[in-house]
Scaffold this motif. Sequence first.
Motif, PDB file in Angstrom:
ATOM      1  N   THR A  27       0.961  -1.120  -0.124  1.00  0.00           N
ATOM      2  CA  THR A  27       0.074   0.187  -0.020  1.00  0.00           C
ATOM      3  C   THR A  27       0.883   1.157  -0.019  1.00  0.00           C
ATOM      4  O   THR A  27       0.734   2.250  -0.961  1.00  0.00           O
ATOM      5  CB  THR A  27      -0.935  -0.102   1.074  1.00  0.00           C
ATOM      6  OG1 THR A  27      -1.888  -1.109   1.248  1.00  0.00           O
ATOM      7  CG2 THR A  27      -1.877   1.029   1.313  1.00  0.00           C
ATOM      8  N   ALA A  28       2.040   1.142   0.887  1.00  0.00           N
ATOM      9  CA  ALA A  28       2.808   2.404   1.001  1.00  0.00           C
ATOM     10  C   ALA A  28       3.422   2.620  -0.356  1.00  0.00           C
ATOM     11  O   ALA A  28       3.843   3.691  -0.770  1.00  0.00           O
ATOM     12  CB  ALA A  28       3.788   2.205   2.103  1.00  0.00           C
ATOM     13  N   ALA A  29       3.969   1.557  -0.874  1.00  0.00           N
ATOM     14  CA  ALA A  29       4.835   1.768  -2.217  1.00  0.00           C
ATOM     15  C   ALA A  29       3.803   2.142  -3.398  1.00  0.00           C
ATOM     16  O   ALA A  29       4.158   2.873  -4.189  1.00  0.00           O
ATOM     17  CB  ALA A  29       5.249   0.330  -2.577  1.00  0.00           C
ATOM     18  N   LEU A  30       2.457   1.790  -3.322  1.00  0.00           N
ATOM     19  CA  LEU A  30       1.641   2.337  -4.404  1.00  0.00           C
ATOM     20  C   LEU A  30       1.148   3.532  -4.367  1.00  0.00           C
ATOM     21  O   LEU A  30       1.358   4.352  -5.316  1.00  0.00           O
ATOM     22  CB  LEU A  30       0.144   1.278  -4.135  1.00  0.00           C
ATOM     23  CG  LEU A  30       0.534  -0.019  -4.738  1.00  0.00           C
ATOM     24  CD1 LEU A  30      -1.059  -1.002  -4.431  1.00  0.00           C
ATOM     25  CD2 LEU A  30       0.619  -0.229  -6.225  1.00  0.00           C
ATOM     26  N   ARG A  31       1.271   4.160  -3.015  1.00  0.00           N
ATOM     27  CA  ARG A  31       1.048   5.551  -2.907  1.00  0.00           C
ATOM     28  C   ARG A  31       2.180   6.374  -3.227  1.00  0.00           C
ATOM     29  O   ARG A  31       2.181   7.423  -3.982  1.00  0.00           O
ATOM     30  CB  ARG A  31       0.738   5.878  -1.256  1.00  0.00           C
ATOM     31  CG  ARG A  31      -0.733   5.255  -0.883  1.00  0.00           C
ATOM     32  CD  ARG A  31      -0.692   5.521   0.620  1.00  0.00           C
ATOM     33  NE  ARG A  31      -2.185   4.762   1.121  1.00  0.00           N
ATOM     34  CZ  ARG A  31      -2.412   4.830   2.129  1.00  0.00           C
ATOM     35  NH1 ARG A  31      -1.446   4.809   3.449  1.00  0.00           N
ATOM     36  NH2 ARG A  31      -3.676   4.040   2.336  1.00  0.00           N
ATOM     37  N   THR A  32       3.548   5.694  -3.024  1.00  0.00           N
ATOM     38  CA  THR A  32       4.632   6.457  -3.603  1.00  0.00           C
ATOM     39  C   THR A  32       4.746   6.555  -5.085  1.00  0.00           C
ATOM     40  O   THR A  32       4.837   7.518  -5.693  1.00  0.00           O
ATOM     41  CB  THR A  32       5.825   5.548  -3.327  1.00  0.00           C
ATOM     42  OG1 THR A  32       5.939   5.862  -1.779  1.00  0.00           O
ATOM     43  CG2 THR A  32       7.134   6.332  -3.783  1.00  0.00           C
ATOM     44  N   LEU A  33       3.973   5.537  -5.760  1.00  0.00           N
ATOM     45  CA  LEU A  33       3.736   5.331  -7.216  1.00  0.00           C
ATOM     46  C   LEU A  33       2.757   6.187  -7.885  1.00  0.00           C
ATOM     47  O   LEU A  33       2.434   6.342  -8.902  1.00  0.00           O
ATOM     48  CB  LEU A  33       3.980   4.117  -7.728  1.00  0.00           C
ATOM     49  CG  LEU A  33       4.863   3.236  -7.443  1.00  0.00           C
ATOM     50  CD1 LEU A  33       4.766   1.692  -7.854  1.00  0.00           C
ATOM     51  CD2 LEU A  33       6.118   3.539  -8.403  1.00  0.00           C
ATOM     52  N   GLY A  34       2.047   6.975  -6.847  1.00  0.00           N
ATOM     53  CA  GLY A  34       0.577   7.607  -7.331  1.00  0.00           C
ATOM     54  C   GLY A  34      -0.235   7.206  -7.239  1.00  0.00           C
ATOM     55  O   GLY A  34      -1.306   7.599  -7.639  1.00  0.00           O
ATOM     56  N   PHE A  35      -0.668   6.005  -6.525  1.00  0.00           N
ATOM     57  CA  PHE A  35      -1.789   5.209  -6.551  1.00  0.00           C
ATOM     58  C   PHE A  35      -2.329   5.418  -4.957  1.00  0.00           C
ATOM     59  O   PHE A  35      -1.911   4.909  -4.160  1.00  0.00           O
ATOM     60  CB  PHE A  35      -1.990   3.814  -6.985  1.00  0.00           C
ATOM     61  CG  PHE A  35      -1.466   3.622  -8.473  1.00  0.00           C
ATOM     62  CD1 PHE A  35      -2.707   3.419  -9.164  1.00  0.00           C
ATOM     63  CD2 PHE A  35      -0.125   3.625  -8.494  1.00  0.00           C
ATOM     64  CE1 PHE A  35      -2.299   3.252 -10.478  1.00  0.00           C
ATOM     65  CE2 PHE A  35       0.045   3.484 -10.118  1.00  0.00           C
ATOM     66  CZ  PHE A  35      -1.267   3.372 -11.034  1.00  0.00           C
ATOM     67  N   PRO A 186      11.192   4.092  -8.889  1.00  0.00           N
ATOM     68  CA  PRO A 186      11.685   5.227  -7.929  1.00  0.00           C
ATOM     69  C   PRO A 186      13.160   5.211  -7.392  1.00  0.00           C
ATOM     70  O   PRO A 186      13.640   3.963  -6.984  1.00  0.00           O
ATOM     71  CB  PRO A 186      10.528   5.232  -6.756  1.00  0.00           C
ATOM     72  CG  PRO A 186       9.676   4.266  -7.308  1.00  0.00           C
ATOM     73  CD  PRO A 186      10.217   3.275  -8.188  1.00  0.00           C
ATOM     74  N   ASP A 187      13.820   6.078  -7.267  1.00  0.00           N
ATOM     75  CA  ASP A 187      15.070   6.082  -6.421  1.00  0.00           C
ATOM     76  C   ASP A 187      14.958   6.047  -4.785  1.00  0.00           C
ATOM     77  O   ASP A 187      15.318   7.311  -4.403  1.00  0.00           O
ATOM     78  CB  ASP A 187      15.962   7.197  -7.078  1.00  0.00           C
ATOM     79  CG  ASP A 187      17.509   7.158  -6.700  1.00  0.00           C
ATOM     80  OD1 ASP A 187      17.874   6.031  -6.279  1.00  0.00           O
ATOM     81  OD2 ASP A 187      18.105   8.267  -6.662  1.00  0.00           O
ATOM     82  N   GLU A 188      14.308   5.192  -4.283  1.00  0.00           N
ATOM     83  CA  GLU A 188      14.309   5.192  -2.925  1.00  0.00           C
ATOM     84  C   GLU A 188      14.128   3.705  -2.586  1.00  0.00           C
ATOM     85  O   GLU A 188      13.428   2.829  -3.432  1.00  0.00           O
ATOM     86  CB  GLU A 188      13.081   6.320  -2.419  1.00  0.00           C
ATOM     87  CG  GLU A 188      11.881   5.587  -3.075  1.00  0.00           C
ATOM     88  CD  GLU A 188      10.730   6.501  -2.703  1.00  0.00           C
ATOM     89  OE1 GLU A 188      10.034   6.407  -1.485  1.00  0.00           O
ATOM     90  OE2 GLU A 188      10.590   7.813  -3.054  1.00  0.00           O
ATOM     91  N   PRO A 189      13.955   3.317  -1.212  1.00  0.00           N
ATOM     92  CA  PRO A 189      14.019   1.844  -1.047  1.00  0.00           C
ATOM     93  C   PRO A 189      12.477   1.637  -0.934  1.00  0.00           C
ATOM     94  O   PRO A 189      11.763   2.607  -0.625  1.00  0.00           O
ATOM     95  CB  PRO A 189      14.657   1.835   0.647  1.00  0.00           C
ATOM     96  CG  PRO A 189      15.412   3.150   0.700  1.00  0.00           C
ATOM     97  CD  PRO A 189      14.966   4.353  -0.360  1.00  0.00           C
ATOM     98  N   PHE A 190      12.210   0.364  -1.286  1.00  0.00           N
ATOM     99  CA  PHE A 190      10.809   0.018  -1.115  1.00  0.00           C
ATOM    100  C   PHE A 190      10.382  -0.047   0.463  1.00  0.00           C
ATOM    101  O   PHE A 190      11.122  -0.523   1.228  1.00  0.00           O
ATOM    102  CB  PHE A 190      10.561  -1.593  -1.523  1.00  0.00           C
ATOM    103  CG  PHE A 190       9.447  -1.951  -1.961  1.00  0.00           C
ATOM    104  CD1 PHE A 190       8.691  -1.820  -2.971  1.00  0.00           C
ATOM    105  CD2 PHE A 190       8.649  -2.625  -0.848  1.00  0.00           C
ATOM    106  CE1 PHE A 190       7.511  -2.216  -3.347  1.00  0.00           C
ATOM    107  CE2 PHE A 190       7.467  -3.173  -0.949  1.00  0.00           C
ATOM    108  CZ  PHE A 190       6.785  -2.910  -2.207  1.00  0.00           C
TER     109      PHE A 190
END
Length: 201
Positions: A27-35, A186-190
């Motif tokens: 969920t957090a990763a999806l939010r980083t990707l704009g979802f 993205p240039d950041e950790p998952f």
Amino acid sequence: MSLSMPPSVKPKVFGIGLSRTGTLSLTAALRTLGFDTAHYPADASTYATLLAGTARFGLLDRYDGITDITVVPYYQELDLLWPAAKFVLTVREEESWLRSCRRHWERPAGNKAALGEHYPDLQRFLRSAVYGARAFHRERFLRVARRHTAEVLRYFSGRDRDLLVLDVAGGQGYERLAPFLGLPVPDEPFPHHNDRSEQRR
């Protein structure tokens, strides 16, 4: 930084992995990707939808997707309702997953009222619907997990663009998730929202 795509081409995304497979991290990763995805929503409308069995979740009017076992029993209906949707099946090594489930199910309940008045009933409903039991039962959980994975893979057979299998606890992350959604890595950790040491046990 959020890496998003134009709203007109953004598909709905559903995380259909079982509990303790990295759904919160997804969920957090999806939010980083704009979802903007909802993790285990417990509002009155969601509970009513679960009871009705329609999969017509009202919160999808404002969210880009839902993750965790809220949508596990309804992924086929969601596929029909949202033909362009993307589905992410989070998986985990069996013994590690079973240990994590046991700890999660046996820990004190805490203040569930803070999660909303419908949360206790919604949790009981989902645990019964998905696992066939409200208490942890090793053999049953193992059968449920194997059956769920097999059924999802069978349902999406030949549809690699629609289903991604992701082992978050095993180290998979943006390098698989971002391309699946048509986005740069993205240039950041998952994100890992459960302790890494707990994931390795």
